[in-house]
Design a protein around this motif. Structure first.
Motif, PDB file in Angstrom:
ATOM      1  N   UNK A  82       0.848  -1.184   0.120  1.00  0.00           N
ATOM      2  CA  UNK A  82       0.019   0.179   0.055  1.00  0.00           C
ATOM      3  C   UNK A  82       0.876   1.264  -0.118  1.00  0.00           C
ATOM      4  N   UNK A  83       0.453   2.118  -0.759  1.00  0.00           N
ATOM      5  CA  UNK A  83       1.212   3.245  -0.907  1.00  0.00           C
ATOM      6  C   UNK A  83       0.281   4.637  -0.724  1.00  0.00           C
ATOM      7  N   UNK A  84       0.508   5.550   0.090  1.00  0.00           N
ATOM      8  CA  UNK A  84      -0.562   6.458   0.543  1.00  0.00           C
ATOM      9  C   UNK A  84       0.117   7.973   0.025  1.00  0.00           C
ATOM     10  N   UNK A  85      -0.589   8.999  -0.349  1.00  0.00           N
ATOM     11  CA  UNK A  85      -0.330  10.301  -0.749  1.00  0.00           C
ATOM     12  C   UNK A  85      -1.153  11.137   0.001  1.00  0.00           C
ATOM     13  N   UNK A  86      -0.466  12.255   0.343  1.00  0.00           N
ATOM     14  CA  UNK A  86      -1.280  13.262   0.986  1.00  0.00           C
ATOM     15  C   UNK A  86      -1.181  14.410  -0.200  1.00  0.00           C
ATOM     16  N   UNK A  87      -2.459  14.855  -0.693  1.00  0.00           N
ATOM     17  CA  UNK A  87      -2.629  15.490  -1.861  1.00  0.00           C
ATOM     18  C   UNK A  87      -2.383  16.880  -1.757  1.00  0.00           C
ATOM     19  N   UNK A  88      -1.847  17.582  -2.260  1.00  0.00           N
ATOM     20  CA  UNK A  88      -1.135  19.030  -2.370  1.00  0.00           C
ATOM     21  C   UNK A  88      -1.182  19.740  -3.392  1.00  0.00           C
ATOM     22  N   UNK A  89      -1.673  18.951  -4.642  1.00  0.00           N
ATOM     23  CA  UNK A  89      -1.879  19.983  -5.653  1.00  0.00           C
ATOM     24  C   UNK A  89      -3.147  19.390  -6.845  1.00  0.00           C
ATOM     25  N   UNK A  90      -3.679  20.202  -7.210  1.00  0.00           N
ATOM     26  CA  UNK A  90      -4.846  19.464  -8.213  1.00  0.00           C
ATOM     27  C   UNK A  90      -5.306  20.374  -9.275  1.00  0.00           C
ATOM     28  N   UNK A  91      -5.976  19.852 -10.333  1.00  0.00           N
ATOM     29  CA  UNK A  91      -6.545  20.782 -11.295  1.00  0.00           C
ATOM     30  C   UNK A  91      -7.820  20.279 -11.301  1.00  0.00           C
ATOM     31  N   UNK A  92      -8.718  21.245 -11.785  1.00  0.00           N
ATOM     32  CA  UNK A  92     -10.175  21.023 -11.813  1.00  0.00           C
ATOM     33  C   UNK A  92     -10.304  21.006 -13.508  1.00  0.00           C
ATOM     34  N   UNK A  93     -11.331  20.183 -14.021  1.00  0.00           N
ATOM     35  CA  UNK A  93     -11.534  19.903 -15.457  1.00  0.00           C
ATOM     36  C   UNK A  93     -13.200  19.649 -15.328  1.00  0.00           C
ATOM     37  N   UNK A  94     -13.765  20.532 -16.415  1.00  0.00           N
ATOM     38  CA  UNK A  94     -15.508  20.589 -16.365  1.00  0.00           C
ATOM     39  C   UNK A  94     -15.973  20.122 -17.713  1.00  0.00           C
ATOM     40  N   UNK A  95     -15.454  19.125 -18.222  1.00  0.00           N
ATOM     41  CA  UNK A  95     -16.161  18.389 -19.405  1.00  0.00           C
ATOM     42  C   UNK A  95     -16.431  19.241 -20.576  1.00  0.00           C
ATOM     43  N   UNK A  96     -17.601  19.261 -21.009  1.00  0.00           N
ATOM     44  CA  UNK A  96     -17.982  19.884 -22.273  1.00  0.00           C
ATOM     45  C   UNK A  96     -17.838  21.390 -22.395  1.00  0.00           C
ATOM     46  N   UNK A  97     -17.751  21.852 -21.055  1.00  0.00           N
ATOM     47  CA  UNK A  97     -17.833  23.445 -20.970  1.00  0.00           C
ATOM     48  C   UNK A  97     -16.249  24.085 -20.970  1.00  0.00           C
ATOM     49  N   UNK A  98     -15.425  22.955 -20.939  1.00  0.00           N
ATOM     50  CA  UNK A  98     -13.955  23.416 -20.628  1.00  0.00           C
ATOM     51  C   UNK A  98     -13.120  22.772 -21.586  1.00  0.00           C
ATOM     52  N   UNK A  99     -12.590  23.841 -22.436  1.00  0.00           N
ATOM     53  CA  UNK A  99     -11.607  23.496 -23.551  1.00  0.00           C
ATOM     54  C   UNK A  99     -10.407  22.861 -23.204  1.00  0.00           C
ATOM     55  N   UNK A 100     -10.133  22.659 -21.957  1.00  0.00           N
ATOM     56  CA  UNK A 100      -8.846  21.917 -21.454  1.00  0.00           C
ATOM     57  C   UNK A 100      -9.168  20.467 -21.075  1.00  0.00           C
ATOM     58  N   UNK A 101     -10.411  20.210 -21.150  1.00  0.00           N
ATOM     59  CA  UNK A 101     -10.860  18.824 -20.652  1.00  0.00           C
ATOM     60  C   UNK A 101     -10.647  17.902 -21.785  1.00  0.00           C
ATOM     61  N   UNK A 102     -10.400  16.435 -21.512  1.00  0.00           N
ATOM     62  CA  UNK A 102     -10.400  15.573 -22.271  1.00  0.00           C
ATOM     63  C   UNK A 102     -11.814  15.173 -22.841  1.00  0.00           C
ATOM     64  N   UNK A 103     -12.732  15.684 -21.882  1.00  0.00           N
ATOM     65  CA  UNK A 103     -14.292  15.278 -22.410  1.00  0.00           C
ATOM     66  C   UNK A 103     -14.912  16.437 -23.266  1.00  0.00           C
ATOM     67  N   UNK A 104     -14.022  17.432 -23.498  1.00  0.00           N
ATOM     68  CA  UNK A 104     -14.444  18.794 -24.285  1.00  0.00           C
ATOM     69  C   UNK A 104     -15.411  18.191 -25.407  1.00  0.00           C
ATOM     70  N   UNK A 105     -14.950  17.446 -26.359  1.00  0.00           N
ATOM     71  CA  UNK A 105     -15.648  17.110 -27.466  1.00  0.00           C
ATOM     72  C   UNK A 105     -16.534  15.722 -27.462  1.00  0.00           C
ATOM     73  N   UNK A 106     -16.712  15.360 -26.175  1.00  0.00           N
ATOM     74  CA  UNK A 106     -17.586  14.461 -25.892  1.00  0.00           C
ATOM     75  C   UNK A 106     -16.882  13.043 -25.444  1.00  0.00           C
ATOM     76  N   UNK A 107     -17.636  11.928 -25.374  1.00  0.00           N
ATOM     77  CA  UNK A 107     -17.530  10.500 -24.970  1.00  0.00           C
ATOM     78  C   UNK A 107     -16.482   9.890 -26.127  1.00  0.00           C
ATOM     79  N   UNK A 108     -15.534   9.259 -25.810  1.00  0.00           N
ATOM     80  CA  UNK A 108     -14.792   8.398 -26.837  1.00  0.00           C
ATOM     81  C   UNK A 108     -14.577   6.934 -25.996  1.00  0.00           C
ATOM     82  N   UNK A 109     -13.992   6.042 -26.744  1.00  0.00           N
ATOM     83  CA  UNK A 109     -13.521   4.791 -26.049  1.00  0.00           C
ATOM     84  C   UNK A 109     -12.638   5.103 -25.059  1.00  0.00           C
ATOM     85  N   UNK A 110     -11.440   5.806 -25.407  1.00  0.00           N
ATOM     86  CA  UNK A 110     -10.543   6.149 -24.463  1.00  0.00           C
ATOM     87  C   UNK A 110     -10.795   7.196 -23.202  1.00  0.00           C
TER      88      UNK A 110
END
Length: 233
Positions: free
Chosen positions: A32-60
């Protein structure tokens, strides 16, 4: 969503600062390995041009559209894995990228996976380092926090469907309020509008050594067509 904090059923922008200071533990290969999270980024799907989901759902990116608490893991640059915690509502690509953290348990195993960096702060001070230290890769994509495997595999079975226990991930309870010392700014390495100051959706704990260094995206240079001289039409 058994075992998952109900606060994950909120937008990525709401969940992201609450994840700071929480502990994610991954049980895999008998350790078991545990990490205390200190840094994150938020991504908001179809409304977010930086998100992998911006152009919709794919197999990937299908796991990105899963229920809150799903792990969305992807492979990038032909060499790195990165991990996200899906939040919001099922069917909407809302997720939080785990960008950096401090290893608080299982350091020796994390060092083996990371090929023993000299400094402890370098074990997980970046999204690819964090995923590698925890043992998260494409085989973890779709795994649900606090469960063995979702879908048709019975709880307690391995990845191959056998009796051996499979990997699992647990997240400590989210607080009611974000911790003090949270900073925000543009996301790291995101090209185009999603990486601009219009999206200050990177959150980190001020003063933590495990926070990765900021760098803007490097624009990709278009190759000149073969056989054409520079400056010609």
């Amino acid at each position: 969503m058994t075992g998952t904090d109900p606060q994950l059923a909120r937008t990525a922008l709401e969940v992201a600062p609450l994840l700071l200071g929480t502990v994610l533990t991954v049980h895999r290969d008998g350790s078991a390995v545990a990490v205390r999270i200190t840094e994150v980024e938020a991504y908001e799907g179809e409304s977010d041009p930086g998100s992998h989901g911006f152009r919709g759902r794919t197999a990937r990116n299908a796991s990105l559209f899963g229920p809150p608490g799903t792990l969305y893991c992807y492979f990038t640059y032909g060499m790195h894995h990165c991990a996200n915690i899906v939040c919001g509502t099922e069917g909407r690509a809302s997720a939080v990228l785990l960008r950096g953290g401090e290893i608080v348990a299982g350091e020796q195993r994390a060092r083996e996976r990371r090929r023993n960096p000299a400094r402890a702060r370098d074990l997980a001070n970046g999204p690819a380092k964090l995923a590698q230290a925890l043992g998260l890769d494409l085989s973890s994509d779709g795994m649900h926090l606090d469960t063995q495997y979702p879908g048709t595999r019975p709880a307690g079975t391995g990845h191959d469907g056998g009796a051996s226990p499979g990997p699992r991930a647990t997240l400590s309870p989210l607080p009611a309020l974000a911790p003090s010392g949270v900073k925000t700014g543009p996301r790291v390495g995101v090209a185009g509008p999603g990486g601009s100051t219009d999206y200050p959706w990177r959150f980190w704990l001020d003063g933590e050594e495990s926070v990765s260094a900021y760098r803007a995206a490097t624009p990709r240079r278009r190759r000149k067509p073969a056989g054409r001289a520079a400056g010609t039409d």
